[in-house]
Scaffold this motif. Sequence first.
Motif, mmCIF file in Angstrom:
data_model
loop_
_atom_site.group_PDB
_atom_site.id
_atom_site.type_symbol
_atom_site.label_atom_id
_atom_site.label_comp_id
_atom_site.label_asym_id
_atom_site.label_seq_id
_atom_site.Cartn_x
_atom_site.Cartn_y
_atom_site.Cartn_z
ATOM 1 N N ALA A 47 14.972 3.858 20.689
ATOM 2 C CA ALA A 47 14.226 3.311 19.547
ATOM 3 C C ALA A 47 12.960 2.581 19.997
ATOM 4 C CB ALA A 47 15.114 2.387 18.727
ATOM 5 N N TRP A 48 13.023 1.836 21.111
ATOM 6 C CA TRP A 48 11.847 1.085 21.541
ATOM 7 C C TRP A 48 10.725 2.025 21.979
ATOM 8 C CZ3 TRP A 48 9.604 1.086 26.366
ATOM 9 C CH2 TRP A 48 10.353 1.598 27.424
ATOM 10 N N VAL A 49 11.075 3.182 22.546
ATOM 11 C CA VAL A 49 10.054 4.156 22.950
ATOM 12 C C VAL A 49 9.441 4.791 21.699
ATOM 13 C CG1 VAL A 49 9.644 6.352 24.130
ATOM 14 C CG2 VAL A 49 11.087 4.603 25.200
ATOM 15 N N ARG A 50 10.268 5.161 20.732
ATOM 16 C CA ARG A 50 9.746 5.736 19.479
ATOM 17 C C ARG A 50 8.808 4.750 18.786
ATOM 18 N NH1 ARG A 50 15.189 7.222 18.966
ATOM 19 N NH2 ARG A 50 15.470 5.691 17.290
ATOM 20 N N PHE A 55 3.261 3.059 17.346
ATOM 21 C CA PHE A 55 2.178 2.080 17.408
ATOM 22 C C PHE A 55 0.948 2.689 18.078
ATOM 23 C CE2 PHE A 55 -0.084 -1.234 19.825
ATOM 24 C CZ PHE A 55 -0.535 -2.009 18.764
ATOM 25 N N ARG A 56 1.159 3.353 19.212
ATOM 26 C CA ARG A 56 0.041 3.987 19.908
ATOM 27 C C ARG A 56 -0.646 5.012 19.012
ATOM 28 N NH1 ARG A 56 0.394 8.794 23.940
ATOM 29 N NH2 ARG A 56 1.122 9.555 21.950
ATOM 30 N N TYR A 73 9.110 15.509 18.517
ATOM 31 C CA TYR A 73 9.233 16.503 19.572
ATOM 32 C C TYR A 73 10.069 17.690 19.116
ATOM 33 C CZ TYR A 73 7.235 13.220 22.859
ATOM 34 O OH TYR A 73 6.370 12.381 23.516
ATOM 35 N N ALA A 74 9.719 18.876 19.593
ATOM 36 C CA ALA A 74 10.466 20.093 19.286
ATOM 37 C C ALA A 74 11.896 19.948 19.778
ATOM 38 C CB ALA A 74 9.807 21.298 19.955
ATOM 39 N N GLN A 75 12.836 20.498 19.060
ATOM 40 C CA GLN A 75 14.239 20.400 19.438
ATOM 41 C C GLN A 75 14.706 21.616 20.234
ATOM 42 O OE1 GLN A 75 16.230 17.674 19.004
ATOM 43 N NE2 GLN A 75 14.328 16.723 18.350
ATOM 44 N N MET A 152 8.579 3.170 30.725
ATOM 45 C CA MET A 152 9.119 4.194 29.837
ATOM 46 C C MET A 152 9.684 5.367 30.642
ATOM 47 S SD MET A 152 7.341 6.025 26.554
ATOM 48 C CE MET A 152 6.030 6.760 27.490
ATOM 49 N N VAL A 153 8.971 5.836 31.639
ATOM 50 C CA VAL A 153 9.458 6.963 32.445
ATOM 51 C C VAL A 153 10.756 6.581 33.148
ATOM 52 C CG1 VAL A 153 8.974 8.459 34.429
ATOM 53 C CG2 VAL A 153 7.221 8.086 32.690
#
Length: 169
Positions: A47-50, A55-56, A73-75, A152-153
């Motif tokens: 959730a924090w990455v999403r 925001f970006r 992102y494509a599934q 993030m990575v």
Amino acid sequence: MQIPERYLELPGVADFMGRVDAMDIQSTRCDCGLESFVKAFLLDRPAWVRSLMRFRNAVMRFVPGYRHDGADYAQNDVLTVGRKVGPFDVISTDEESNWVAGLRESHLDALVIITRQGEAGTFRFDVATLVKFHNRFGRFYFGLIKPFHVIMVRSLLRKAVKLHAVDIG
């Protein structure tokens, strides 16, 4: 900055980049196939990455030439050349040991390269991010996001390993 030789040998890398202004390479071990690792790394984001990406995208939509529409992102078909996976276009893959995707924007170009080496039970995955700046804004922008990018990575690598601790294939 020189692109490591092992990446220059991958189809599309030299044509896409030419030179590199910034590079980050992080590694982990995971007993899974390339496709399942790429999906785990890119698709099931915390959730924090999403939130950070939303925001970006909200801020960057005011930058001329920024093209990511914020679509998720494509599934499926993350290994299909030409497929869009989030903001990245899949450039090449051999479906076993390497996956290359790129992003071209007015301020920078970026490549994400995921490689798998070794044998079952000992697969090592490297995730490399190569960036080429087009202007001062690209350098400024990447300088701002680089600390978040590294964190993030690392987080996505840990999540991918956790999700696929038993998957081999």
